[in-house]
Design an enzyme around this catalytic site. Structure first.
Site, PDB file in Angstrom:
ATOM      1  N   ASP A   1       3.129   7.345  -0.561  1.00  0.00           N
ATOM      2  CA  ASP A   1       4.039   8.697   0.016  1.00  0.00           C
ATOM      3  C   ASP A   1       4.283   9.355  -1.412  1.00  0.00           C
ATOM      4  OD1 ASP A   1       5.929  10.211   1.188  1.00  0.00           O
ATOM      5  OD2 ASP A   1       5.980   8.633   2.638  1.00  0.00           O
TER       6      ASP A   1
ATOM      7  N   LYS B   1       0.961  -1.378   0.138  1.00  0.00           N
ATOM      8  CA  LYS B   1      -0.062  -0.112   0.140  1.00  0.00           C
ATOM      9  C   LYS B   1       0.725   1.158   0.136  1.00  0.00           C
ATOM     10  CE  LYS B   1      -4.347  -2.114   1.906  1.00  0.00           C
ATOM     11  NZ  LYS B   1      -3.974  -3.331   2.383  1.00  0.00           N
TER      12      LYS B   1
HETATM   13  O1  S5P Z   1      -9.894  -2.328   2.102  1.00  0.00           O
HETATM   14  C1  S5P Z   1      -8.907  -3.292   2.355  1.00  0.00           C
HETATM   15  C2  S5P Z   1      -7.921  -3.321   1.642  1.00  0.00           C
HETATM   16  C3  S5P Z   1      -6.991  -4.429   1.838  1.00  0.00           C
HETATM   17  S1  S5P Z   1      -5.793  -4.744   0.447  1.00  0.00           S
HETATM   18  N1  S5P Z   1      -9.071  -4.102   3.377  1.00  0.00           N
HETATM   19  C4  S5P Z   1      -8.437  -5.194   3.609  1.00  0.00           C
HETATM   20  O2  S5P Z   1      -8.709  -5.917   4.422  1.00  0.00           O
HETATM   21  N2  S5P Z   1      -7.299  -5.314   2.811  1.00  0.00           N
HETATM   22  C5  S5P Z   1      -6.232  -6.664   3.077  1.00  0.00           C
HETATM   23  O3  S5P Z   1      -7.091  -7.657   2.875  1.00  0.00           O
HETATM   24  C6  S5P Z   1      -5.555  -6.524   4.520  1.00  0.00           C
HETATM   25  O4  S5P Z   1      -4.613  -5.823   4.672  1.00  0.00           O
HETATM   26  C7  S5P Z   1      -5.456  -8.219   4.783  1.00  0.00           C
HETATM   27  O5  S5P Z   1      -4.481  -8.507   4.165  1.00  0.00           O
HETATM   28  C8  S5P Z   1      -6.794  -8.749   3.977  1.00  0.00           C
HETATM   29  C9  S5P Z   1      -8.025  -9.049   4.733  1.00  0.00           C
HETATM   30  O6  S5P Z   1      -7.566  -9.965   5.674  1.00  0.00           O
HETATM   31  P1  S5P Z   1      -8.641 -10.799   6.458  1.00  0.00           P
HETATM   32  O7  S5P Z   1      -8.106 -11.692   7.343  1.00  0.00           O
HETATM   33  O8  S5P Z   1      -9.873  -9.623   7.182  1.00  0.00           O
HETATM   34  O9  S5P Z   1      -9.608 -11.581   5.468  1.00  0.00           O
END
Ligand code: S5P
Length: 259
Positions: free
Chosen positions: A101, A98
């Protein structure tokens, strides 16, 4: 040509799509071959857990998404092995750094430090908060850099609003030589050759205790036109990771096929 590919469902059947980006083309081919639109968020903390997870779910996924900086025992051997596993199981590696910067800093983060992300990640995720120069900065480091631009977040009370998301969609469309898709919840892609990827997917839970909000694969793929579901804890915390991955793969793919 365009009319054949306008529907996002064109990613599914046998129609040949000429993607602008090699990585998008590869992703499409993997999805077709393995019949999966499942990405695993491999948010485990050790090499052992990571490779164990890959051996359990490798056949079910099209993308393995890492947060490389949360792995306690990261070393160069991890990258060597990870690349081998990606080849063996035929998936793409997406590093969820992500980036957010100024251009010069993200270039250093992408190419340098301990992780040298540019050397091994097929896909990276970037925020758009710093403006469109972030796209140029990342692409200038690596010509074939494939970016997923974050248009919406899954967590409660985040600060992204409709105007922000609208801009992201505009930039994603404009820079389709490096942006292969978006990370989003409800926003709809305005480009037939990009991928909408959605995290916050779980078959059992509606939330965690830290603001994460979940919906089902059926909902995000069937109703929100998501192409790829991103699942973390629903799989890697399951008692049987392989069975869980199979269940998410089936739910995601069935929803895509019947859309
Ligand atoms: O809006 C977001 C974007 C991302 S990339 N919400 C998220 O949860 N993520 C990523 O997706 C987060 O950093 C994590 O790696 C994954 C969700 O994980 P979970 O365990 O909640 O399914």
């Amino acid at each position: 040509m365009q009319s054949e590919t306008l529907s996002m469902n064109s990613k599914l059947p046998s129609k040949k799509i000429n993607y602008k980006h090699d990585v998008a083309q590869k992703l499409h081919a993997i999805m077709q071959k393995k019949q999966t639109n499942l990405a695993i968020a491999a948010d485990v903390r050790t090499k052992k857990e990571l490779f164990n997870l890959i051996d359990n779910v490798g056949n079910e996924i099209c993308i393995l998404k890492t947060h490389i900086d949360i792995i306690d025992d990261f070393d160069q051997d991890l990258i060597v092995q990870l690349k081998q596993k990606a080849k063996e199981y035929n998936f793409l590696i997406c590093e969820d750094r992500k980036f957010a910067d100024i251009g010069s800093t993200v270039q250093a983060q992408y190419t340098g430090g301990v992780y040298h992300i540019a050397d091994w990640a097929d896909i990276i995720i970037a925020h758009a908060i710093a403006g469109p120069t972030i796209i140029k900065a990342l692409s200038d480091c690596k010509k074939d850099c494939a970016i997923l631009l974050l248009a919406e977040l899954s967590c409660a009370d985040n600060l992204i609003d409709a105007t922000y998301t609208h801009k992201v969609l505009e930039w994603a469309k404009k820079h389709d030589d490096s942006i292969i898709g978006i990370i989003a919840q409800n926003a709809q892609l305005d480009h037939p050759h990009q991928f909408k990827c959605t995290p916050g997917v779980n078959l059992q839970q509606a939330s965690d205790n830290l603001g994460q909000q979940y919906r089902t694969p059926e909902h995000v793929v069937g109703k929100k036109m998501t192409d790829i579901i991103i699942v973390g804890r629903g799989i890697y915390k399951a008692e049987n990771q392989k069975c869980a991955a199979q269940a998410y793969r089936k739910a995601g793919w069935d929803a895509l096929e019947s859309r």
